[in-house]
Design an enzyme around this catalytic site. Structure first.
Site, mmCIF file in Angstrom:
data_model
loop_
_atom_site.group_PDB
_atom_site.id
_atom_site.type_symbol
_atom_site.label_atom_id
_atom_site.label_comp_id
_atom_site.label_asym_id
_atom_site.label_seq_id
_atom_site.Cartn_x
_atom_site.Cartn_y
_atom_site.Cartn_z
ATOM 1 N N ASN A 29 -2.051 9.269 -3.573
ATOM 2 C CA ASN A 29 -2.937 10.151 -4.341
ATOM 3 C C ASN A 29 -4.298 10.374 -3.692
ATOM 4 O O ASN A 29 -4.945 11.383 -3.930
ATOM 5 C CB ASN A 29 -3.082 9.672 -5.783
ATOM 6 C CG ASN A 29 -3.610 8.261 -5.894
ATOM 7 O OD1 ASN A 29 -3.593 7.489 -4.932
ATOM 8 N ND2 ASN A 29 -4.083 7.899 -7.079
ATOM 9 N N GLU A 84 -5.541 -3.252 -6.642
ATOM 10 C CA GLU A 84 -6.026 -2.206 -7.540
ATOM 11 C C GLU A 84 -4.784 -1.503 -8.063
ATOM 12 O O GLU A 84 -4.155 -0.729 -7.355
ATOM 13 C CB GLU A 84 -6.955 -1.249 -6.783
ATOM 14 C CG GLU A 84 -7.807 -0.389 -7.702
ATOM 15 C CD GLU A 84 -7.102 0.887 -8.104
ATOM 16 O OE1 GLU A 84 -6.587 0.925 -9.245
ATOM 17 O OE2 GLU A 84 -7.058 1.820 -7.306
ATOM 18 N N CYS A 131 -5.383 6.605 -10.984
ATOM 19 C CA CYS A 131 -5.311 5.482 -11.913
ATOM 20 C C CYS A 131 -6.499 5.487 -12.867
ATOM 21 O O CYS A 131 -6.465 4.851 -13.912
ATOM 22 C CB CYS A 131 -5.252 4.164 -11.151
ATOM 23 S SG CYS A 131 -6.565 4.003 -9.937
ATOM 24 N N GLU A 150 -13.128 -3.474 -5.106
ATOM 25 C CA GLU A 150 -13.344 -2.676 -3.907
ATOM 26 C C GLU A 150 -14.646 -1.913 -4.068
ATOM 27 O O GLU A 150 -14.992 -1.475 -5.162
ATOM 28 C CB GLU A 150 -12.178 -1.711 -3.680
ATOM 29 C CG GLU A 150 -10.878 -2.432 -3.374
ATOM 30 C CD GLU A 150 -9.754 -1.493 -2.973
ATOM 31 O OE1 GLU A 150 -9.112 -1.750 -1.937
ATOM 32 O OE2 GLU A 150 -9.516 -0.504 -3.697
#
Length: 476
Positions: free
Chosen positions: A150, A249, A283, A457
């Site tokens: 994505n 993640e 997400c 992150e």
């Protein structure tokens, strides 16, 4: 040069098996390129190269590493248009989204160029023993990076930049749907001064076996993954055998909570951004939209007007707002979510019909009266569908918002800052957008709670994911 081979030790190679796989343009379903598919022998070659390169890289001063990352940011910033076009071609997202991603991706190089010189330690006096406590942070070791389709540029740079800042070498496995952007980044890193072997790219159709093999190599000490919770669980099982540092993640199911005192313009714009950024294929995308019943009718009408006005088409056209989804599977899953919700009582306010091909298109869709039993309430839609539900009071909506195994991000819109902050603190999410539909920022720690992942992150924390803390006890 046609950058469609494996990138190992600073060299383009066709791979041990010479096998290749096709990458499609989601807008036309035509083949964009044929890419080399890595095998176990290629992974071993990449690990050997990374091990050799890391010894020299880790010995460099933080400032030297910083300057290389800074140069990478400068070079990528000049070439944003080129990267944006490639992102659109292999991912499908509209030009505005692609430019946004390219800019965001480049910014990780600048941020971690600045963080590279700030791996601060400490020296203190042990209260009881009188010894000195010396603490420093050291490169953790080789890192395996697994990225999703994505964000083909940003999810790579968000991992590569902190790893290099920390002094680590990496092997990156990009998603099979979108490997071209990461491969195209490698000549830029060479130009910036990244030495051969420090960053290796292994596209492959055999992701599971390839990654599992690398995670069982004793030289690998970190695994960083962005993707679904299901795949993340499998990687954690593999990582457990070697007790690797995991940075995960994972999936999300983001609630948007719009209180009756919210500024309507802010709430609509924020919801549109949270829902439609990256076509909903994120997400962090708004998945459950809870609107107070007192304003639900007005909110739904205005959101529908905004969604209906979006232009759908090939993202290479700069006037297009909404490109295709990445593949047929993703499009069909979105269509199934809508059909399920409607069958259970939801009302289609706009969209809701899959157009004929070619291209994996699905129109911007608004659903009202979405019941709690709808599948889209409990799983990521990953597409341009806004599912609206109503609520009556604060306690009820907090409970409903938290009623999920995920905990990545939530969004709150309210004109009462005291109440809004109280609600934010009670939401079990790693991130909250308060009167904002965007939370991602290279300077902020991105990550979730519960089954949305481990670690962070971005921010200062992003570099520490690739470092080990060492404590030295001394007396003098």
């Amino acid at each position: 040069m046609d950058f469609t081979d494996l990138y190992i030790n600073g060299t383009w190679v066709s791979g041990a098996s010479k096998e290749r796989f096709d990458v499609l343009n989601p807008a036309t379903e035509e083949v964009l390129a044929s890419v080399a598919s890595a095998e176990i022998a290629d992974a071993d070659a990449a690990l050997d190269a990374a091990e050799a390169a890391m010894a020299e890289w880790a010995a460099r001063t933080p400032r030297e590493r910083s300057e290389v990352l800074r140069k990478a940011w400068e070079l990528m910033t000049v070439r944003l248009e080129d990267f944006a076009k490639l992102i659109t071609l292999e991912n499908g997202k509209a030009r505005t989204d692609a430019m946004g991603e390219a800019t965001y991706a480049a910014e990780f190089f600048r941020w971690f160029a600045e963080e590279a010189v700030r791996a601060d330690g400490l020296i203190t006096h042990a209260p009881a023993s009188g010894a000195r406590i010396m603490v420093q942070h050291k490169p953790a070791g080789l890192a395996v990076l697994v990225t999703p389709w994505n964000y083909p540029a940003a999810m790579g740079t968000r991992k590569i930049a902190p790893a290099l800042a920390a002094g680590c070498a990496v092997i990156i496995k990009p998603a099979s749907e979108t490997p071209l952007t990461m491969l195209a980044l490698m000549p830029l890193l060479e130009e910036a001064g990244v030495p051969p072997g420090l960053v290796n790219v292994l596209p492959s159709k055999r992701t599971g076996a390839l990654v599992d093999h690398m995670l069982h190599d004793p030289r690998v000490r970190v695994v960083s993954f962005t993707g679904s919770t299901g795949v993340g669980r499998k990687l954690l099982h593999s990582a457990a055998d070697q007790v690797l540092k995991p940075a995960m993640e994972l999936g999300g199911n983001a609630p948007v909570v719009v209180f009756e005192d919210a500024d309507m313009d802010t709430a609509i714009e924020g919801t549109m951004l949270a829902k439609m950024r990256n076509l909903g294929e994120a997400c962090t995308a708004a998945n459950r939209i809870y609107v107070h019943e007192a304003i639900a009718e007005t909110f739904t009408k205005r959101l529908t007007e905004k969604m209906s006005a979006l232009k759908v088409g090939d993202g290479i056209d700069p006037t297009v707002d909404v490109g295709p989804l990445v593949n047929a599977e993703t499009r069909d899953k979105v269509a199934e979510f809508v059909a399920d919700a409607v069958a259970k009582g939801a009302i289609i306010e706009c969209g809701g019909t899959t157009p004929e091909g070619p291209g994996f298109y699905y129109p911007p869709t608004v659903l009202s009266n979405v019941p709690e039993t709808a599948d889209c309430v409990h799983d990521e839609i990953f597409g341009p569908v806004a599912a609206i539900q109503t609520f009556r009071d604060q306690e009820e909506v907090i409970r409903r918002a938290n009623d999920t195994e995920y905990g990545l991000v939530a969004y709150v819109f309210s004109g009462d800052m005291k109440r809004a902050l109280q609600v934010c603190e009670r939401l079990d999410y790693g991130m909250v957008g308060l009167n904002r539909g965007l939370v991602s920022d290279p300077a902020a720690p991105f990550g979730g709670t519960k089954q949305s992942g481990l670690g962070r992150e971005g921010g200062h924390e992003g570099m520490l994911e690739f470092m080990e803390t060492q404590y030295i006890s001394a007396s003098w």
